[in-house]
Structure formats: C-alpha cells, structure tokens
Design a protein around this motif. Structure first.
Motif, mmCIF file in Angstrom:
data_model
loop_
_atom_site.group_PDB
_atom_site.id
_atom_site.type_symbol
_atom_site.label_atom_id
_atom_site.label_comp_id
_atom_site.label_asym_id
_atom_site.label_seq_id
_atom_site.Cartn_x
_atom_site.Cartn_y
_atom_site.Cartn_z
ATOM 1 N N GLY A 148 1.831 10.954 -9.510
ATOM 2 C CA GLY A 148 0.792 11.133 -10.507
ATOM 3 C C GLY A 148 0.398 9.831 -11.175
ATOM 4 O O GLY A 148 -0.063 9.822 -12.311
ATOM 5 N N TYR A 149 0.582 8.717 -10.463
ATOM 6 C CA TYR A 149 0.252 7.371 -10.948
ATOM 7 C C TYR A 149 1.087 6.966 -12.169
ATOM 8 O O TYR A 149 0.731 6.061 -12.889
ATOM 9 C CB TYR A 149 -1.243 7.240 -11.271
ATOM 10 N N ASP A 150 2.193 7.643 -12.368
ATOM 11 C CA ASP A 150 3.047 7.380 -13.519
ATOM 12 C C ASP A 150 4.193 6.459 -13.114
ATOM 13 O O ASP A 150 5.164 6.888 -12.487
ATOM 14 C CB ASP A 150 3.603 8.695 -14.066
ATOM 15 N N PRO A 151 4.112 5.161 -13.463
ATOM 16 C CA PRO A 151 5.177 4.235 -13.075
ATOM 17 C C PRO A 151 6.487 4.484 -13.811
ATOM 18 O O PRO A 151 7.521 3.976 -13.408
ATOM 19 C CB PRO A 151 4.597 2.856 -13.442
ATOM 20 N N ALA A 192 0.841 -1.205 0.000
ATOM 21 C CA ALA A 192 0.000 0.000 0.000
ATOM 22 C C ALA A 192 0.875 1.255 0.000
ATOM 23 O O ALA A 192 0.540 2.260 -0.635
ATOM 24 C CB ALA A 192 -0.940 -0.007 1.202
ATOM 25 N N GLU A 193 1.997 1.193 0.684
ATOM 26 C CA GLU A 193 2.923 2.331 0.709
ATOM 27 C C GLU A 193 3.530 2.573 -0.673
ATOM 28 O O GLU A 193 3.691 3.715 -1.098
ATOM 29 C CB GLU A 193 4.013 2.079 1.748
ATOM 30 N N ILE A 194 3.857 1.497 -1.368
ATOM 31 C CA ILE A 194 4.350 1.649 -2.738
ATOM 32 C C ILE A 194 3.282 2.311 -3.599
ATOM 33 O O ILE A 194 3.570 3.210 -4.394
ATOM 34 C CB ILE A 194 4.775 0.286 -3.320
ATOM 35 N N GLY A 195 2.039 1.893 -3.436
ATOM 36 C CA GLY A 195 0.928 2.515 -4.158
ATOM 37 C C GLY A 195 0.792 3.983 -3.835
ATOM 38 O O GLY A 195 0.522 4.806 -4.720
ATOM 39 N N ALA A 196 0.990 4.333 -2.573
ATOM 40 C CA ALA A 196 0.916 5.744 -2.173
ATOM 41 C C ALA A 196 2.018 6.553 -2.857
ATOM 42 O O ALA A 196 1.796 7.694 -3.278
ATOM 43 C CB ALA A 196 1.019 5.870 -0.651
ATOM 44 N N HIS A 197 3.199 5.970 -2.981
ATOM 45 C CA HIS A 197 4.293 6.663 -3.680
ATOM 46 C C HIS A 197 3.962 6.840 -5.161
ATOM 47 O O HIS A 197 4.244 7.893 -5.744
ATOM 48 C CB HIS A 197 5.611 5.904 -3.515
ATOM 49 N N LEU A 198 3.362 5.811 -5.759
ATOM 50 C CA LEU A 198 2.936 5.942 -7.156
ATOM 51 C C LEU A 198 1.899 7.047 -7.305
ATOM 52 O O LEU A 198 1.928 7.812 -8.275
ATOM 53 C CB LEU A 198 2.370 4.617 -7.673
ATOM 54 N N ALA A 199 0.992 7.156 -6.360
ATOM 55 C CA ALA A 199 -0.027 8.215 -6.407
ATOM 56 C C ALA A 199 0.643 9.592 -6.340
ATOM 57 O O ALA A 199 0.244 10.517 -7.060
ATOM 58 C CB ALA A 199 -1.029 8.042 -5.273
ATOM 59 N N LEU A 200 1.665 9.715 -5.488
ATOM 60 C CA LEU A 200 2.390 10.991 -5.389
ATOM 61 C C LEU A 200 3.112 11.331 -6.695
ATOM 62 O O LEU A 200 3.364 12.499 -6.975
ATOM 63 C CB LEU A 200 3.389 10.951 -4.236
ATOM 64 N N ALA A 223 7.787 7.473 -14.061
ATOM 65 C CA ALA A 223 8.373 8.692 -13.495
ATOM 66 C C ALA A 223 9.518 8.383 -12.538
ATOM 67 O O ALA A 223 10.159 9.293 -12.034
ATOM 68 C CB ALA A 223 7.298 9.507 -12.784
ATOM 69 N N GLY A 224 9.759 7.137 -12.281
ATOM 70 C CA GLY A 224 10.813 6.743 -11.354
ATOM 71 C C GLY A 224 10.309 5.634 -10.456
ATOM 72 O O GLY A 224 9.106 5.457 -10.278
ATOM 73 N N ARG A 225 11.231 4.917 -9.920
ATOM 74 C CA ARG A 225 10.883 3.780 -9.068
ATOM 75 C C ARG A 225 10.268 4.271 -7.762
ATOM 76 O O ARG A 225 10.786 5.192 -7.128
ATOM 77 C CB ARG A 225 12.136 2.964 -8.786
#
Length: 115
Positions: free
Chosen positions: A59-62, A49-57, A64-66
């Motif tokens: 802009g949901y762009d995988p 879920a934390e990884i998902g939260a980072h992806l949301a930050l 944009a960086g790991r």
C-alpha cells in the motif's frame, strides 16, 4: 501516527511512478553504454523496480515493513538482465568476433570475458 502516514504514502506512490518513468527512459539509453556497464545498470534497475513493486503491495507504506527481494527472485532478475544484455549484444552492428594482432595486450576482464 496514522495522520503522518497518509502524506508519506502519497509521496512514496508519486515517487515510484516517477521512478518507473525514469526506468523506461533509462532502458532506451542502455544501448549507448558498454555491454558490461549496461548489464550492471539493467540489473540494478530491475532490483530497484522490484523493491518498488513490494512497496506497492504494502500500500506504498514504507513503515509497514521492509520491502525485501528474496534471493531466488534476485537470481531470476539477474538472469533476466543477462538475457537482455545478450540480446542487445547480438543486435549491435559491431557484435561478433574480431581479429586482433597476436601481440595485442589483453585487459582482464573486459577483453577476456566480453559481454
């Protein structure tokens, strides 16, 4: 290209929303698992879920960086999972000490370090 990113972002956003629904559903089922198993599942749930939260930050762009969960945050999530496991264990009707015969065969780690 930028045109390919938009559909990927849309899909990632939808998948993360679905994942959150599954996380919440799974949270309700943790009580049916053994305490040790529930701890592992809860820890993985919190980390993903934390990884998902980072992806949301991002802009949901995988692309944009790991999405990285820093080690101190991982430890905090593990502590959160342990605290919840202890609360769940205390709430179980079968929680507490048990009297066992002296000739009982102990299994490590399940019987030695119960969670």
């Amino acid at each position: 290209p930028a045109t390919a990113r938009r559909p990927v972002i849309k899909v990632v956003k939808r998948l993360l929303a679905q994942a959150e629904a599954y996380y919440q559903s799974g949270d309700r089922g943790l009580a049916a698992l053994s305490p040790r198993c529930a701890l592992g599942v809860r820890t993985a749930r919190l980390l993903y879920a934390e990884i998902g939260a980072h992806l949301a930050l991002q802009g949901y762009d995988p692309l944009a960086g790991r999405a990285v969960v820093p080690f101190p945050r991982k430890l905090a999530l593990l502590a959160q999972a342990v605290a919840q496991a202890l609360r769940d264990q205390a709430a179980r009707p079968d929680a507490g000490f048990r009297v066992v015969p002296i000739d009982t065969v102990w299994r490590y780690p399940d019987d030695i370090v119960p969670l």
